[in-house]
Motif scaffolding. Structure first.
Motif, mmCIF file in Angstrom:
data_model
loop_
_atom_site.group_PDB
_atom_site.id
_atom_site.type_symbol
_atom_site.label_atom_id
_atom_site.label_comp_id
_atom_site.label_asym_id
_atom_site.label_seq_id
_atom_site.Cartn_x
_atom_site.Cartn_y
_atom_site.Cartn_z
ATOM 1 N N GLU A 1 -7.053 -5.043 -2.991
ATOM 2 C CA GLU A 1 -5.867 -4.849 -2.370
ATOM 3 C C GLU A 1 -4.940 -6.366 -2.564
ATOM 4 O O GLU A 1 -3.943 -6.194 -2.813
ATOM 5 C CB GLU A 1 -5.966 -4.727 -0.993
ATOM 6 C CG GLU A 1 -4.709 -4.184 -0.343
ATOM 7 C CD GLU A 1 -4.238 -5.078 0.588
ATOM 8 O OE1 GLU A 1 -2.731 -5.028 0.825
ATOM 9 O OE2 GLU A 1 -5.089 -5.618 1.275
ATOM 10 N N ASP B 1 -5.691 5.032 -7.085
ATOM 11 C CA ASP B 1 -7.269 5.307 -7.083
ATOM 12 C C ASP B 1 -7.340 6.810 -6.606
ATOM 13 O O ASP B 1 -6.901 7.435 -5.703
ATOM 14 C CB ASP B 1 -7.751 4.548 -5.609
ATOM 15 C CG ASP B 1 -9.411 4.903 -5.706
ATOM 16 O OD1 ASP B 1 -9.803 5.590 -6.358
ATOM 17 O OD2 ASP B 1 -9.923 4.059 -4.770
ATOM 18 N N ASP C 1 -12.661 -0.669 -5.123
ATOM 19 C CA ASP C 1 -13.146 -1.638 -4.085
ATOM 20 C C ASP C 1 -11.873 -1.942 -3.609
ATOM 21 O O ASP C 1 -11.289 -3.275 -3.868
ATOM 22 C CB ASP C 1 -13.993 -2.771 -4.479
ATOM 23 C CG ASP C 1 -14.659 -3.395 -3.256
ATOM 24 O OD1 ASP C 1 -14.209 -3.368 -2.344
ATOM 25 O OD2 ASP C 1 -15.365 -4.337 -3.632
ATOM 26 N N PHE C 2 -11.211 -1.262 -2.637
ATOM 27 C CA PHE C 2 -10.061 -1.653 -2.035
ATOM 28 C C PHE C 2 -9.955 -2.768 -1.226
ATOM 29 O O PHE C 2 -8.996 -3.454 -1.560
ATOM 30 C CB PHE C 2 -9.847 -0.290 -1.012
ATOM 31 C CG PHE C 2 -8.148 -0.530 -0.461
ATOM 32 C CD1 PHE C 2 -7.314 0.177 -0.982
ATOM 33 C CD2 PHE C 2 -8.049 -1.165 0.907
ATOM 34 C CE1 PHE C 2 -6.044 0.125 -0.622
ATOM 35 C CE2 PHE C 2 -6.842 -1.050 1.458
ATOM 36 C CZ PHE C 2 -5.721 -0.648 0.601
ATOM 37 N N ARG D 1 -16.290 2.874 -5.339
ATOM 38 C CA ARG D 1 -16.180 1.504 -5.561
ATOM 39 C C ARG D 1 -16.590 1.154 -6.826
ATOM 40 O O ARG D 1 -17.158 -0.009 -6.931
ATOM 41 C CB ARG D 1 -16.756 0.574 -4.481
ATOM 42 C CG ARG D 1 -15.974 0.859 -2.916
ATOM 43 C CD ARG D 1 -16.603 -0.223 -1.890
ATOM 44 N NE ARG D 1 -17.950 -0.334 -1.809
ATOM 45 C CZ ARG D 1 -18.585 0.325 -0.808
ATOM 46 N NH1 ARG D 1 -17.870 0.975 0.177
ATOM 47 N NH2 ARG D 1 -19.696 0.407 -0.739
ATOM 48 N N CYS E 1 -14.291 7.261 0.397
ATOM 49 C CA CYS E 1 -14.053 6.050 -0.190
ATOM 50 C C CYS E 1 -13.506 6.508 -1.514
ATOM 51 O O CYS E 1 -13.795 7.332 -2.132
ATOM 52 C CB CYS E 1 -15.159 4.804 -0.025
ATOM 53 S SG CYS E 1 -16.420 5.422 -1.262
ATOM 54 N N ILE F 1 -1.163 -0.519 -4.531
ATOM 55 C CA ILE F 1 -2.362 0.205 -4.430
ATOM 56 C C ILE F 1 -2.274 1.302 -3.517
ATOM 57 O O ILE F 1 -1.619 1.403 -2.417
ATOM 58 C CB ILE F 1 -3.389 -0.874 -4.083
ATOM 59 C CG1 ILE F 1 -4.773 -0.232 -4.339
ATOM 60 C CG2 ILE F 1 -3.366 -1.234 -2.559
ATOM 61 C CD1 ILE F 1 -6.117 -1.130 -4.061
ATOM 62 N N THR F 2 -3.113 2.371 -3.961
ATOM 63 C CA THR F 2 -2.996 3.478 -2.955
ATOM 64 C C THR F 2 -4.431 3.567 -2.260
ATOM 65 O O THR F 2 -5.389 3.265 -3.063
ATOM 66 C CB THR F 2 -3.137 4.806 -3.810
ATOM 67 O OG1 THR F 2 -4.051 4.899 -4.569
ATOM 68 C CG2 THR F 2 -1.675 4.872 -4.561
ATOM 69 N N PRO F 3 -4.437 3.857 -0.891
ATOM 70 C CA PRO F 3 -5.835 4.035 -0.117
ATOM 71 C C PRO F 3 -6.577 5.397 -0.339
ATOM 72 O O PRO F 3 -5.931 6.139 -0.901
ATOM 73 C CB PRO F 3 -5.069 3.711 1.077
ATOM 74 C CG PRO F 3 -4.007 4.475 1.270
ATOM 75 C CD PRO F 3 -3.331 4.316 -0.252
ATOM 76 N N ILE G 1 0.887 -0.988 0.018
ATOM 77 C CA ILE G 1 -0.105 -0.038 0.043
ATOM 78 C C ILE G 1 0.916 1.118 0.152
ATOM 79 O O ILE G 1 1.764 1.323 0.912
ATOM 80 C CB ILE G 1 -0.842 -0.044 1.261
ATOM 81 C CG1 ILE G 1 -1.796 -1.266 1.307
ATOM 82 C CG2 ILE G 1 -1.719 1.199 1.363
ATOM 83 C CD1 ILE G 1 -2.653 -1.255 2.447
#
Ligand code: NAP
Length: 286
Positions: free
Chosen positions: A248, A226, A243-244, A211, A239, A254-256, A2
């Protein structure tokens, strides 16, 4: 993996603070960012507050000018021209969106290109597409910095960008292209989007739908950025467009949301303000 935009931006802001600390002795002053906030939309108020806080952390002078949503376009343009002529102001940012009676295009083109810290001025946009020196728009610039910090090799990769706005989608695609990715831009008329996104090695999503990107749209090992900032319809919490939780485990990187692209956008705004300041003091040969 992440990528925390929060952590990376904190590191970069500390570096900028150290740089800015030397400016009073070297140049006699610190960079000055002026932000104009029209109306009191809660999201805009929160973004403007974030910009003021980041300025404070770095040691950049921040002036926020608040105007009522009823302000006439002419009055707003006159204020921008006044700031353009003010030698003590290095960066001008008008928080978007603006009330419907004000033309965002006219506001953006009225800001002097050399003070356009957002990188939205048509001359900055043109320079970007012609590979000329320019102020890069903050969100796309932040995304490239995140990819590089995470050690993602961009050159030669198949990148898919969903979204083609002037602020995010198009300039992200251009910056990825400049890093030698092979880029496809998808949008609301794209047919069979999942078939396209499954081919992506780097997937950037900038749509604005909670999402929207589901696990079946992403292949194993994809790098997922994202950009979306939405309210979850069920929880009311922030959000992204992705769809984290489901993606993930499949993504290599991946970016939160929150804590991903958002903090990097503000960080790059600070960097752009410093760049505009340095160009200005160099132009004046100080
Ligand atoms: P925008 O101007 O509304 O553009 C949205 C794009 O998404 C459009 O190009 C649209 O296609 C495309 N799109 C919409 N529905 C789609 C669908 N079903 N399938 C494929 N594409 C679709 O939005 P924006 O300004 O680029 O912002 C996008 C998101 O990023 C928003 O959530 C915004 O809040 C967020 N954002 C975050 C940051 C940050 O710092 N984190 C900064 C800026 C924006 P068409 O062109 O065909 O209409």
């Amino acid at each position: 993996m992440i990528i925390s935009g929060k952590e990376l931006s904190a590191k970069l802001k500390a570096e900028m603070a150290a740089q800015v600390a030397g400016f009073p002795e070297k140049y006699g002053r610190v960079p000055h960012l002026t932000v104009i906030l029209v109306g009191d939309d809660p999201a805009s108020v929160s973004y403007v507050t974030g910009k003021a806080k980041a300025s404070e952390v770095i040691g950049i002078k921040n002036t926020t000018i608040r105007k009522p949503a009823t302000i006439a376009e002419d009055e707003l343009l006159a204020l921008i021209r006044q700031l353009n002529a003010d030698d003590t102001v290095d960066g001008i940012l008008v928080q978007l969106p603006l009330p419907k009676h004000i033309s965002e295009a006219r506001v953006i083109e009225t800001i002097d290109k050399s003070k356009d810290v957002d990188g939205f001025h048509p001359l900055n946009v043109a320079a970007l597409w012609q590979k000329q020196p320019c102020t890069l728009p903050c969100t796309p610039k932040g995304i490239i910095k995140m990819l590089k910090a995470a050690g993602v090799e961009i050159s030669g990769k198949r990148a898919v960008v969903i979204g083609r706005s002037n602020i995010v989608g198009l300039p992200v695609a251009k910056l990825l292209l400049d890093e030698n990715a092979t880029v496809t831009i998808a949008h609301s008329r794209t047919k069979d989007l999942p078939a396209l996104t499954r081919q992506a090695e780097i997937l950037v999503v900038a749509i604005g739908r909670p999402r929207f990107v589901t696990a079946d749209m992403v292949s194993e090992g994809t790098v997922v950025i994202d950009v979306g900032v939405n309210r979850d319809p069920e929880t009311g919490k922030l959000c992204g467009d992705v769809d984290f939780a489901a993606i993930e485990p499949k993504a290599s990187v991946i970016t939160p949301v929150p804590g991903g692209v958002g903090p990097m956008t503000i960080c790059c705004l600070m960097e752009n303000t410093i760049e505009c300041f340095l160009n200005s003091v160099r132009d004046k040969n100080l």
